[in-house]
Motif scaffolding. Structure first.
Motif, mmCIF file in Angstrom:
data_model
loop_
_atom_site.group_PDB
_atom_site.id
_atom_site.type_symbol
_atom_site.label_atom_id
_atom_site.label_comp_id
_atom_site.label_asym_id
_atom_site.label_seq_id
_atom_site.Cartn_x
_atom_site.Cartn_y
_atom_site.Cartn_z
ATOM 1 N N ALA A 33 33.711 69.367 85.753
ATOM 2 C CA ALA A 33 34.477 67.897 84.945
ATOM 3 C C ALA A 33 35.188 67.081 86.119
ATOM 4 O O ALA A 33 34.952 65.882 86.092
ATOM 5 N N ARG A 34 35.566 67.799 87.317
ATOM 6 C CA ARG A 34 36.160 66.890 88.385
ATOM 7 C C ARG A 34 34.974 66.266 89.171
ATOM 8 O O ARG A 34 35.122 65.003 89.463
ATOM 9 N N ALA A 35 33.877 66.721 89.333
ATOM 10 C CA ALA A 35 32.714 66.091 90.197
ATOM 11 C C ALA A 35 32.215 65.177 89.222
ATOM 12 O O ALA A 35 31.865 63.939 89.729
ATOM 13 N N LYS A 36 32.001 65.370 88.034
ATOM 14 C CA LYS A 36 31.427 64.137 87.125
ATOM 15 C C LYS A 36 32.591 63.090 87.181
ATOM 16 O O LYS A 36 32.173 62.080 87.140
ATOM 17 N N GLN A 37 34.043 63.093 87.160
ATOM 18 C CA GLN A 37 34.779 62.070 87.255
ATOM 19 C C GLN A 37 34.686 61.524 88.451
ATOM 20 O O GLN A 37 35.024 60.308 88.572
ATOM 21 N N ILE A 38 34.628 62.125 89.509
ATOM 22 C CA ILE A 38 34.459 61.373 90.809
ATOM 23 C C ILE A 38 33.306 60.460 91.029
ATOM 24 O O ILE A 38 33.033 59.644 91.393
ATOM 25 N N LEU A 39 32.173 61.301 90.610
ATOM 26 C CA LEU A 39 30.776 60.406 90.569
ATOM 27 C C LEU A 39 30.952 59.083 89.318
ATOM 28 O O LEU A 39 30.367 58.124 89.888
ATOM 29 N N HIS A 40 31.688 59.398 88.455
ATOM 30 C CA HIS A 40 31.961 58.198 87.284
ATOM 31 C C HIS A 40 32.913 57.301 88.147
ATOM 32 O O HIS A 40 32.184 56.170 88.250
ATOM 33 N N ASP A 41 33.710 57.516 88.872
ATOM 34 C CA ASP A 41 34.604 56.684 89.541
ATOM 35 C C ASP A 41 33.675 55.977 90.585
ATOM 36 O O ASP A 41 34.003 54.650 90.959
ATOM 37 N N GLY A 42 32.886 56.664 91.392
ATOM 38 C CA GLY A 42 32.127 56.206 92.431
ATOM 39 C C GLY A 42 31.041 55.014 92.019
ATOM 40 O O GLY A 42 30.841 54.136 92.370
ATOM 41 N N CYS A 43 30.339 55.581 90.616
ATOM 42 C CA CYS A 43 29.523 54.620 90.314
ATOM 43 C C CYS A 43 29.698 53.982 89.343
ATOM 44 O O CYS A 43 28.893 52.796 89.041
ATOM 45 N N ALA A 44 30.944 53.637 88.532
ATOM 46 C CA ALA A 44 31.275 52.940 87.628
ATOM 47 C C ALA A 44 31.488 51.335 88.148
ATOM 48 O O ALA A 44 31.150 50.362 87.457
ATOM 49 N N ASP A 45 31.770 51.108 89.476
ATOM 50 C CA ASP A 45 31.855 49.781 89.890
ATOM 51 C C ASP A 45 30.412 49.242 90.593
ATOM 52 O O ASP A 45 30.226 48.084 91.014
ATOM 53 N N LEU A 46 29.357 50.038 90.213
ATOM 54 C CA LEU A 46 28.081 49.755 90.938
ATOM 55 C C LEU A 46 27.447 48.355 90.526
ATOM 56 O O LEU A 46 26.986 47.529 91.291
ATOM 57 N N PRO A 47 27.397 48.079 89.390
ATOM 58 C CA PRO A 47 27.043 46.767 88.937
ATOM 59 C C PRO A 47 27.747 45.404 89.595
ATOM 60 O O PRO A 47 26.953 44.604 90.132
ATOM 61 N N ARG A 48 29.036 45.609 89.467
ATOM 62 C CA ARG A 48 29.788 44.562 90.169
ATOM 63 C C ARG A 48 29.512 44.568 91.855
ATOM 64 O O ARG A 48 29.386 43.394 92.311
ATOM 65 N N THR A 49 29.471 45.668 92.262
ATOM 66 C CA THR A 49 29.086 45.758 93.659
ATOM 67 C C THR A 49 27.845 45.172 94.036
ATOM 68 O O THR A 49 27.385 44.421 95.010
ATOM 69 N N GLN A 50 26.822 45.560 93.265
ATOM 70 C CA GLN A 50 25.370 44.888 93.521
ATOM 71 C C GLN A 50 25.531 43.580 93.342
ATOM 72 O O GLN A 50 24.875 42.862 93.957
ATOM 73 N N HIS A 51 26.246 43.054 92.405
ATOM 74 C CA HIS A 51 26.235 41.248 92.146
ATOM 75 C C HIS A 51 27.027 40.950 93.297
ATOM 76 O O HIS A 51 26.461 39.889 93.934
ATOM 77 N N VAL A 52 27.990 41.335 93.935
ATOM 78 C CA VAL A 52 28.698 40.798 95.159
ATOM 79 C C VAL A 52 27.717 40.710 96.315
ATOM 80 O O VAL A 52 27.926 39.922 97.186
ATOM 81 N N VAL A 53 27.152 42.171 96.661
ATOM 82 C CA VAL A 53 26.336 42.071 97.878
ATOM 83 C C VAL A 53 24.907 41.544 97.742
ATOM 84 O O VAL A 53 24.301 40.942 98.695
ATOM 85 N N HIS A 54 24.494 41.127 96.583
ATOM 86 C CA HIS A 54 23.179 40.524 96.450
ATOM 87 C C HIS A 54 23.266 39.115 97.040
ATOM 88 O O HIS A 54 24.048 38.355 96.875
ATOM 89 N N HIS A 55 22.348 38.728 97.675
ATOM 90 C CA HIS A 55 22.229 37.497 98.308
ATOM 91 C C HIS A 55 20.666 37.262 98.488
ATOM 92 O O HIS A 55 19.765 37.859 98.393
ATOM 93 N N GLU A 56 20.429 35.917 98.320
ATOM 94 C CA GLU A 56 19.196 35.390 98.679
ATOM 95 C C GLU A 56 18.953 34.584 99.850
ATOM 96 O O GLU A 56 20.038 33.717 100.279
ATOM 97 N N LYS A 57 17.690 34.560 100.387
ATOM 98 C CA LYS A 57 17.671 33.565 101.435
ATOM 99 C C LYS A 57 16.710 32.507 101.364
ATOM 100 O O LYS A 57 15.807 32.844 100.413
ATOM 101 N N TYR A 58 16.930 31.231 101.378
ATOM 102 C CA TYR A 58 16.217 30.142 101.167
ATOM 103 C C TYR A 58 15.578 29.532 102.527
ATOM 104 O O TYR A 58 16.489 29.343 103.499
ATOM 105 N N PHE A 59 14.662 29.302 102.540
ATOM 106 C CA PHE A 59 14.004 28.761 103.777
ATOM 107 C C PHE A 59 13.334 27.526 103.411
ATOM 108 O O PHE A 59 12.536 27.211 102.448
ATOM 109 N N THR A 60 13.779 26.363 104.289
ATOM 110 C CA THR A 60 12.929 24.866 104.101
ATOM 111 C C THR A 60 12.064 24.761 105.278
ATOM 112 O O THR A 60 12.336 24.606 106.364
#
Length: 189
Positions: A54-81
């Motif tokens: 149960a503790r491992a599940k909670q730690i894993l949940h706490d670590g992964c719950a913010d994953l979508p926001r973190t992916q959105h923040v870290v996501h970047h695109e490069k544009y070349f002209t």
């Protein structure tokens, strides 16, 4: 009715007279209390494993719950002209047409200023030469015994003017040396 291979044995649960059916009954000489202690230890160990899971599940949940926001923040695109080489050449020539006249004008102004300083230096040197060619008695300490007060005053004014001109000459010589040391910017043609 019981099968011939199956036999009954007493259960290891307390306060119960229920007998359990076992396919391979143990043939041990240990009493029921040993089974009870072992079973209690197994239940406690299983409870600890459940808590740790149960503790491992909670730690894993706490670590992964913010994953979508973190992916959105870290996501970047490069544009070349991409620009063709002819476009780059056109922009370079446009810049050259705008900047080159201004640079040439600044160079001409610097050269004119240098010529003015050289003329001024030459005139100051000429003045210094003419004042230095005068007799030494007039350049040194002023002997006012044979002069009236007006002539002595003129002499002092001329000497102070000479000193000022010599100082200006030194300043201008320094400016000319500094101007000669600095290279003029070259223009591309």
């Amino acid at each position: 009715m019981l099968h011939a291979r199956l036999s009954t044995r007493p259960t290891s649960f307390r306060k119960s007279n229920i007998t359990a059916v076992s396919e391979y009954p143990p043939q041990l000489d240990d009493d029921d209390s040993n089974y009870t202690a072992n079973l209690r230890d197994c239940v406690l160990a299983l409870g600890d494993c459940g808590k740790q899971a149960a503790r491992a599940k909670q730690i894993l949940h706490d670590g992964c719950a913010d994953l979508p926001r973190t992916q959105h923040v870290v996501h970047h695109e490069k544009y070349f002209t991409l620009v063709s080489e002819t476009t780059v050449r056109e922009y370079k020539s446009d810049l050259r047409e705008v900047i080159e006249p201004q640079v040439n004008e600044l160079i001409e102004r610097a050269e004119k200023g240098l010529r003015v300083l050289e003329r001024r230096e030459a005139s100051l040197k000429a003045r210094a030469d003419t004042t230095s060619s005068r007799p030494a008695s007039r350049l040194g300490g002023i002997n006012t015994t044979g002069m009236n007060k007006l002539e002595a005053r003129k002499m002092q004014m001329l000497l102070s003017q000479r000193k000022k001109l010599e100082e200006e000459l030194l300043v201008l010589e320094d400016e000319i040396l500094n101007a000669e040391r600095k290279p003029l910017p070259k223009t591309r043609k």
